[in-house]
Design a protein around this motif. Structure first.
Motif, mmCIF file in Angstrom:
data_model
loop_
_atom_site.group_PDB
_atom_site.id
_atom_site.type_symbol
_atom_site.label_atom_id
_atom_site.label_comp_id
_atom_site.label_asym_id
_atom_site.label_seq_id
_atom_site.Cartn_x
_atom_site.Cartn_y
_atom_site.Cartn_z
ATOM 1 N N LEU A 196 0.825 -1.208 0.000
ATOM 2 C CA LEU A 196 0.000 0.000 0.000
ATOM 3 C C LEU A 196 0.857 1.255 0.000
ATOM 4 O O LEU A 196 1.948 1.301 0.596
ATOM 5 C CB LEU A 196 -0.936 -0.004 1.201
ATOM 6 N N LYS A 197 0.352 2.264 -0.690
ATOM 7 C CA LYS A 197 1.023 3.547 -0.817
ATOM 8 C C LYS A 197 0.135 4.644 -0.228
ATOM 9 O O LYS A 197 -1.092 4.490 -0.197
ATOM 10 C CB LYS A 197 1.288 3.858 -2.284
ATOM 11 N N PRO A 198 0.720 5.755 0.184
ATOM 12 C CA PRO A 198 -0.111 6.856 0.696
ATOM 13 C C PRO A 198 -1.187 7.292 -0.291
ATOM 14 O O PRO A 198 -2.281 7.689 0.124
ATOM 15 C CB PRO A 198 0.914 7.962 0.941
ATOM 16 N N GLU A 199 -0.899 7.195 -1.575
ATOM 17 C CA GLU A 199 -1.893 7.600 -2.576
ATOM 18 C C GLU A 199 -3.054 6.625 -2.692
ATOM 19 O O GLU A 199 -4.020 6.902 -3.418
ATOM 20 C CB GLU A 199 -1.233 7.807 -3.951
ATOM 21 N N ASP A 200 -2.994 5.509 -1.994
ATOM 22 C CA ASP A 200 -4.139 4.598 -1.929
ATOM 23 C C ASP A 200 -5.148 5.030 -0.871
ATOM 24 O O ASP A 200 -6.225 4.434 -0.769
ATOM 25 C CB ASP A 200 -3.680 3.172 -1.601
ATOM 26 N N THR A 201 -4.794 6.039 -0.101
ATOM 27 C CA THR A 201 -5.702 6.540 0.922
ATOM 28 C C THR A 201 -6.990 7.047 0.287
ATOM 29 O O THR A 201 -6.956 7.886 -0.623
ATOM 30 C CB THR A 201 -5.039 7.671 1.722
ATOM 31 N N ALA A 202 -8.110 6.511 0.742
ATOM 32 C CA ALA A 202 -9.410 6.852 0.150
ATOM 33 C C ALA A 202 -10.504 6.138 0.935
ATOM 34 O O ALA A 202 -10.229 5.245 1.742
ATOM 35 C CB ALA A 202 -9.466 6.420 -1.311
ATOM 36 N N VAL A 203 -11.725 6.535 0.655
ATOM 37 C CA VAL A 203 -12.869 5.753 1.084
ATOM 38 C C VAL A 203 -13.152 4.737 -0.017
ATOM 39 O O VAL A 203 -13.305 5.114 -1.183
ATOM 40 C CB VAL A 203 -14.101 6.631 1.343
ATOM 41 N N TYR A 204 -13.206 3.477 0.354
ATOM 42 C CA TYR A 204 -13.430 2.398 -0.602
ATOM 43 C C TYR A 204 -14.889 1.953 -0.516
ATOM 44 O O TYR A 204 -15.406 1.701 0.579
ATOM 45 C CB TYR A 204 -12.494 1.228 -0.304
ATOM 46 N N TYR A 205 -15.522 1.854 -1.684
ATOM 47 C CA TYR A 205 -16.930 1.486 -1.762
ATOM 48 C C TYR A 205 -17.090 0.171 -2.512
ATOM 49 O O TYR A 205 -16.564 0.008 -3.626
ATOM 50 C CB TYR A 205 -17.723 2.557 -2.499
ATOM 51 N N CYS A 206 -17.829 -0.722 -1.919
ATOM 52 C CA CYS A 206 -18.225 -1.946 -2.601
ATOM 53 C C CYS A 206 -19.359 -1.608 -3.573
ATOM 54 O O CYS A 206 -20.224 -0.781 -3.255
ATOM 55 C CB CYS A 206 -18.686 -2.948 -1.556
ATOM 56 N N ALA A 207 -19.348 -2.249 -4.733
ATOM 57 C CA ALA A 207 -20.391 -2.007 -5.728
ATOM 58 C C ALA A 207 -20.752 -3.315 -6.415
ATOM 59 O O ALA A 207 -19.931 -4.228 -6.481
ATOM 60 C CB ALA A 207 -19.919 -0.981 -6.749
ATOM 61 N N ALA A 208 -21.976 -3.371 -6.934
ATOM 62 C CA ALA A 208 -22.423 -4.602 -7.586
ATOM 63 C C ALA A 208 -23.465 -4.294 -8.642
ATOM 64 O O ALA A 208 -24.206 -3.295 -8.535
ATOM 65 C CB ALA A 208 -22.991 -5.571 -6.548
ATOM 66 N N ASP A 209 -23.495 -5.148 -9.651
ATOM 67 C CA ASP A 209 -24.491 -5.024 -10.714
ATOM 68 C C ASP A 209 -25.179 -6.367 -10.871
ATOM 69 O O ASP A 209 -24.510 -7.377 -11.096
ATOM 70 C CB ASP A 209 -23.829 -4.591 -12.016
ATOM 71 N N ARG A 210 -26.475 -6.352 -10.830
ATOM 72 C CA ARG A 210 -27.226 -7.604 -10.857
ATOM 73 C C ARG A 210 -27.260 -8.211 -12.262
ATOM 74 O O ARG A 210 -27.302 -9.430 -12.407
ATOM 75 C CB ARG A 210 -28.652 -7.367 -10.367
ATOM 76 N N VAL A 211 -27.188 -7.359 -13.281
ATOM 77 C CA VAL A 211 -27.389 -7.842 -14.648
ATOM 78 C C VAL A 211 -26.106 -7.813 -15.478
ATOM 79 O O VAL A 211 -25.751 -8.800 -16.123
ATOM 80 C CB VAL A 211 -28.468 -7.003 -15.356
ATOM 81 N N ARG A 212 -25.418 -6.678 -15.443
ATOM 82 C CA ARG A 212 -24.297 -6.503 -16.342
ATOM 83 C C ARG A 212 -23.009 -7.144 -15.838
ATOM 84 O O ARG A 212 -22.810 -7.298 -14.635
ATOM 85 C CB ARG A 212 -24.077 -5.008 -16.588
ATOM 86 N N ASN A 213 -22.152 -7.453 -16.795
ATOM 87 C CA ASN A 213 -20.846 -8.024 -16.510
ATOM 88 C C ASN A 213 -19.832 -6.944 -16.146
ATOM 89 O O ASN A 213 -18.781 -7.227 -15.595
ATOM 90 C CB ASN A 213 -20.365 -8.792 -17.741
ATOM 91 N N THR A 214 -20.158 -5.712 -16.477
ATOM 92 C CA THR A 214 -19.261 -4.602 -16.166
ATOM 93 C C THR A 214 -19.723 -3.915 -14.889
ATOM 94 O O THR A 214 -20.800 -4.185 -14.374
ATOM 95 C CB THR A 214 -19.243 -3.577 -17.306
ATOM 96 N N PRO B 104 -22.914 0.733 -11.539
ATOM 97 C CA PRO B 104 -23.465 -0.284 -10.641
ATOM 98 C C PRO B 104 -24.895 0.003 -10.195
ATOM 99 O O PRO B 104 -25.269 1.160 -9.999
ATOM 100 C CB PRO B 104 -22.522 -0.235 -9.429
ATOM 101 N N ASN B 105 -25.644 -1.090 -10.014
ATOM 102 C CA ASN B 105 -26.997 -0.937 -9.492
ATOM 103 C C ASN B 105 -26.987 -0.619 -8.010
ATOM 104 O O ASN B 105 -27.883 0.044 -7.496
ATOM 105 C CB ASN B 105 -27.794 -2.246 -9.667
ATOM 106 N N TYR B 106 -25.990 -1.170 -7.323
ATOM 107 C CA TYR B 106 -26.003 -1.122 -5.869
ATOM 108 C C TYR B 106 -24.639 -0.713 -5.312
ATOM 109 O O TYR B 106 -23.599 -1.062 -5.877
ATOM 110 C CB TYR B 106 -26.396 -2.492 -5.291
ATOM 111 N N TRP B 107 -24.706 0.001 -4.206
ATOM 112 C CA TRP B 107 -23.500 0.464 -3.523
ATOM 113 C C TRP B 107 -23.565 0.093 -2.048
ATOM 114 O O TRP B 107 -24.624 0.143 -1.432
ATOM 115 C CB TRP B 107 -23.384 1.986 -3.621
ATOM 116 N N GLY B 108 -22.397 -0.233 -1.507
ATOM 117 C CA GLY B 108 -22.301 -0.406 -0.072
ATOM 118 C C GLY B 108 -21.851 0.889 0.573
ATOM 119 O O GLY B 108 -21.541 1.872 -0.111
ATOM 120 N N GLN B 109 -21.820 0.879 1.901
ATOM 121 C CA GLN B 109 -21.297 2.056 2.592
ATOM 122 C C GLN B 109 -19.780 2.054 2.427
ATOM 123 O O GLN B 109 -19.185 1.038 2.164
ATOM 124 C CB GLN B 109 -21.692 2.034 4.077
#
Length: 117
Positions: free
Chosen positions: A82-100, A104-109
């Motif tokens: 890990l590098k200092p430039e990796d500092t961020a809020v990381y969000y989980c995301a998901a799509d029910r239909v698409r492969n990409t 995203p349809n849905y986001w986590g906190q």
């Protein structure tokens, strides 16, 4: 539908962290992680399809590994070197239909990752 992210924290540069995101309420095709650093736009970090194909941002290739457990409906992000430039809020995301994961349809906190120099 709920995405519950965990695993963020404070780590020194060169260290490692593992993020987890447990999904409930649906089966998803693409799952992955975005991040947003202070003053910057949200960016896609890594994405994995249900079949296991992956994509990474150039900035994390070779350091981050995304994986998923379809039986547990959970996606992971192993972050090494890990590098200092990796500092961020990381969000989980998901799509029910698409492969990409471009829209995203849905986001986590978010879960905060802070890398100290």
């Amino acid at each position: 539908v709920q995405l519950q992210a965990s695993g963020g924290g404070l780590v020194q540069a060169g260290g490692s962290l593992r993020l987890s995101c447990a999904a409930s309420g649906s089966i998803f095709n693409a799952m992955g992680w975005y991040r947003q650093a202070p003053g910057k736009e949200r960016e896609l970090v890594a994405r994995i399809s249900r079949s296991g194909s992956t994509n990474y941002a150039d900035s994390v290739k070779g350091r981050f590994t995304i994986s998923r457990d379809n039986a547990e409906n959970t996606v992971y992000l192993q972050m090494n070197s890990l590098k200092p430039e990796d500092t961020a809020v990381y969000y989980c995301a998901a799509d029910r239909v698409r492969n990409t994961l471009l829209a995203p349809n849905y986001w986590g906190q978010g879960t905060l990752v802070t890398v100290s120099s």
